[in-house]
Design a protein around this motif. Structure first.
Motif, PDB file in Angstrom:
ATOM      1  N   UNK A  71     -64.608 -12.374  -3.717  1.00 24.37           N
ATOM      2  CA  UNK A  71     -65.106 -13.171  -4.832  1.00 24.37           C
ATOM      3  C   UNK A  71     -64.849 -12.451  -6.149  1.00 24.37           C
ATOM      4  N   UNK A  72     -64.448 -13.214  -7.154  1.00 30.19           N
ATOM      5  CA  UNK A  72     -64.126 -12.618  -8.447  1.00 30.19           C
ATOM      6  C   UNK A  72     -64.408 -13.604  -9.569  1.00 30.19           C
ATOM      7  N   UNK A  88     -65.464 -17.858  -5.149  1.00 30.45           N
ATOM      8  CA  UNK A  88     -66.745 -17.475  -4.561  1.00 30.45           C
ATOM      9  C   UNK A  88     -66.673 -17.613  -3.050  1.00 30.45           C
ATOM     10  N   UNK A  89     -67.432 -16.804  -2.354  1.00 27.66           N
ATOM     11  CA  UNK A  89     -67.525 -16.827  -0.891  1.00 27.66           C
ATOM     12  C   UNK A  89     -67.610 -18.265  -0.367  1.00 27.66           C
ATOM     13  N   UNK A 139     -70.504 -22.142   1.762  1.00 28.87           N
ATOM     14  CA  UNK A 139     -70.965 -23.495   1.489  1.00 28.87           C
ATOM     15  C   UNK A 139     -69.861 -24.409   0.989  1.00 28.87           C
ATOM     16  N   UNK A 140     -68.629 -24.082   1.315  1.00 25.75           N
ATOM     17  CA  UNK A 140     -67.479 -24.980   1.088  1.00 25.75           C
ATOM     18  C   UNK A 140     -67.370 -25.416  -0.363  1.00 25.75           C
ATOM     19  N   UNK A 141     -67.561 -24.472  -1.277  1.00 25.62           N
ATOM     20  CA  UNK A 141     -67.583 -24.806  -2.696  1.00 25.62           C
ATOM     21  C   UNK A 141     -66.210 -24.756  -3.359  1.00 25.62           C
ATOM     22  N   UNK A 142     -65.161 -24.328  -2.642  1.00 23.97           N
ATOM     23  CA  UNK A 142     -63.862 -24.106  -3.260  1.00 23.97           C
ATOM     24  C   UNK A 142     -63.255 -25.323  -3.931  1.00 23.97           C
ATOM     25  N   UNK A 143     -63.097 -26.426  -3.202  1.00 24.62           N
ATOM     26  CA  UNK A 143     -62.486 -27.625  -3.775  1.00 24.62           C
ATOM     27  C   UNK A 143     -63.426 -28.252  -4.800  1.00 24.62           C
ATOM     28  N   UNK A 144     -64.732 -28.138  -4.582  1.00 27.16           N
ATOM     29  CA  UNK A 144     -65.696 -28.642  -5.561  1.00 27.16           C
ATOM     30  C   UNK A 144     -65.513 -27.947  -6.908  1.00 27.16           C
TER      31      UNK A 144
END
Length: 501
Positions: free
Chosen positions: A291-292, A312-313, A316-321
């Protein structure tokens, strides 16, 4: 591509993934000339298959791809199921617990990214974006301190200078040009993990109606994701804590098999499954999930969106969001500047403030989620860095550390929330997570906690905008003297009771 050709655009977007396709489409839909440059040829493999409702029912509806997503028959996801913390039984949270998400809006999709990203890129073309694939962006073009275009090369390797009023870097964590925006990437000492992952046919499914849920299972060396992509195909990966990274060295096949065997729940679900060994899913892959957060997201004429700015890690599947939300924020800023309605610096500040705020919400939430389980024998829950605060509990000290109020993490989180409120929210989250469930798969009311509601709030607003066709945001700025979304949701404007300073 000719070395003498010269095209002028309102916007050049670097990268054709979800963030690039989204910002390009939302700017082109306002009648502006947009060029998108993608170094690969779609469809191409990409990790990150689990979406959130805000992406599916908010961003994707704004883009106009709702029907295409339905036609693709992606696996429906109603929430998440976890074997996490002190409780030995898996527990489930459902999006539908929230009164703000009901009916179809309480679901999302598990997607094959090759198909999902192709849908978004093709939609960008239909909405007026000029898309060029197999084009690598070598650098930006600057003039008097402003970015005014890019230098790029196509398959023939001949460089070309392309001028534009704006450049958006949406080329992900491997971006070549993010350094042209000031500062450095600061890597979190806590979320410094590595993912080892592959794909399996024939894995088990959770009982209905949760058969499409992502399953996350913690064990001593880290945690597994188990994402059902179709009725038979499953994405399976293990995120290793930094103290266990050596487990992924050497023979990847043997390492993955050994780690699966150490996590009983995942081993049970894969008991009758076979790893895919051919095609794009046939490789056992490794990715550093470090994470950066970059010091700066913007400069005159240029913005960073998605993973080019921060990561971010993925628990909770936050990448595409985060990628698509940042693209929406960037599109609002560009549309506003091109219309000449608000000063450019105000638009850049609004974009960066809101993107950092959303990143911080997920960061603080994930820190609390990880740290609310104390197991001294587990590498996963072991805190890497604990502050030297001798008057606070270990949990409070850890939240202060990674929240940026007690350590060098100040560079990672630009503006921390009040530590007392954040600690209280973390304790409430801990209480909910540690509550015993009476049977495997029981729903956990995680969404009633203030921290989780804060994470979902922005996504809910985007969904509402998509449904109503207009801005339903509160007309209260998120910063002193800040902007609010315009009635159409595609620009920034001054709040009704305020004006430019």
């Amino acid at each position: 591509m000719s070395d003498t050709a010269r095209d002028d655009y309102d916007l050049v977007v670097v990268g054709g993934g979800p963030s690039g396709s989204t910002v390009a489409t939302l700017v082109a839909m306002q009648g502006h000339r947009v060029l998108l440059l993608e170094k690969e040829t779609f469809p191409r493999y990409q990790i990150g298959e689990s979406l959130l409702p805000s992406t599916v029912h908010g961003i994707c509806r704004l883009l106009g791809v709702t029907d295409e997503l339905k036609a693709a028959a992606f696996m429906v996801k109603r929430g998440g199921t976890f074997r996490w913390g002190r409780n030995e039984q898996p527990w489930t949270f459902a999006f539908g617990i929230s009164s703000r998400m009901s009916g179809d809006a309480a679901t999302a999709y598990q997607v094959e990214r090759m198909k999902f990203d192709q849908i978004l890129l093709d939609n960008a073309r239909r909405k007026g974006v000029e898309v060029r694939e197999q084009v690598s962006v070598l650098d930006v073009v600057e003039h008097e301190g402003r970015v005014v275009g890019v230098r790029a090369a196509g398959p023939d390797g001949v460089p070309q200078e392309i001028r534009a009023r704006w450049v958006v870097d949406a080329s992900g964590h491997k971006s070549r040009i993010h350094r042209r925006v000031g500062g450095q990437r600061h890597y979190s000492d806590y979320f410094r993990n590595l993912a080892l992952f592959a794909y399996f046919e024939g894995g088990r499914r959770l009982p209905a109606p949760n058969q499409g849920n992502i399953l996350a299972a913690a064990f001593k060396s880290g945690w597994f994701w188990y994402i059902p992509l179709t009725d038979t195909l499953t994405s399976v990966g293990v995120v290793l804590h930094s103290d266990a990274l050596e487990r992924a060295q050497g023979d990847r096949e043997a390492a993955l098999a050994e780690l699966i065997a150490e996590c009983p729940l995942i081993a049970e679900f894969l008991a009758d499954a076979k790893r895919v060994e051919t095609g794009p899913y046939g490789e056992i892959r490794i990715r550093k999930d470090w994470s950066y957060l970059k010091d700066e997201f913007t400069r005159p004429g240029m913005m960073l969106v998605g993973d080019a700015a921060c990561f971010i890690d993925p628990v909770f599947s936050s990448g595409v969001h985060l990628a698509t939300l940042s693209a929406l924020l960037a599109a609002r800023s560009i549309n506003t500047c091109l219309a000449g309605d608000v000063d450019e610096q105000e638009c850049l500040t609004e974009f960066e403030t809101r993107y950092r705020r959303e990143y911080r919400l997920f960061h603080d939430f994930l820190v609390a989620f990880y740290d609310t389980h104390e197991d001294e024998d587990s590498y996963f829950w072991k805190a890497k860095k604990v502050s030297d605060n001798r008057t606070a509990s270990a949990q409070e000290s850890f939240v202060e550390l990674v929240g940026g109020v007690a350590s060098s993490e100040n560079a990672l989180i630009a503006s921390a929330a009040a530590p007392g409120r954040r600690d209280a929210d973390a304790r409430e989250l801990a209480a909910v997570v540690d509550t015993a469930v009476t049977f495997a798969g029981e729903d956990r009311d995680l969404l009633r906690t203030p921290m989780m509601r804060g994470v979902l709030r922005e996504g809910v607003r985007v969904q509402a905008q998509a449904v109503t066709g207009g801005n339903t945001d509160e007309q209260t700025p998120v910063r002193d003297g800040g902007l609010v979304p315009s009635p159409d949701g595609m620009h920034w404007s001054w709040p009704a009771d305020g004006a430019a300073a």
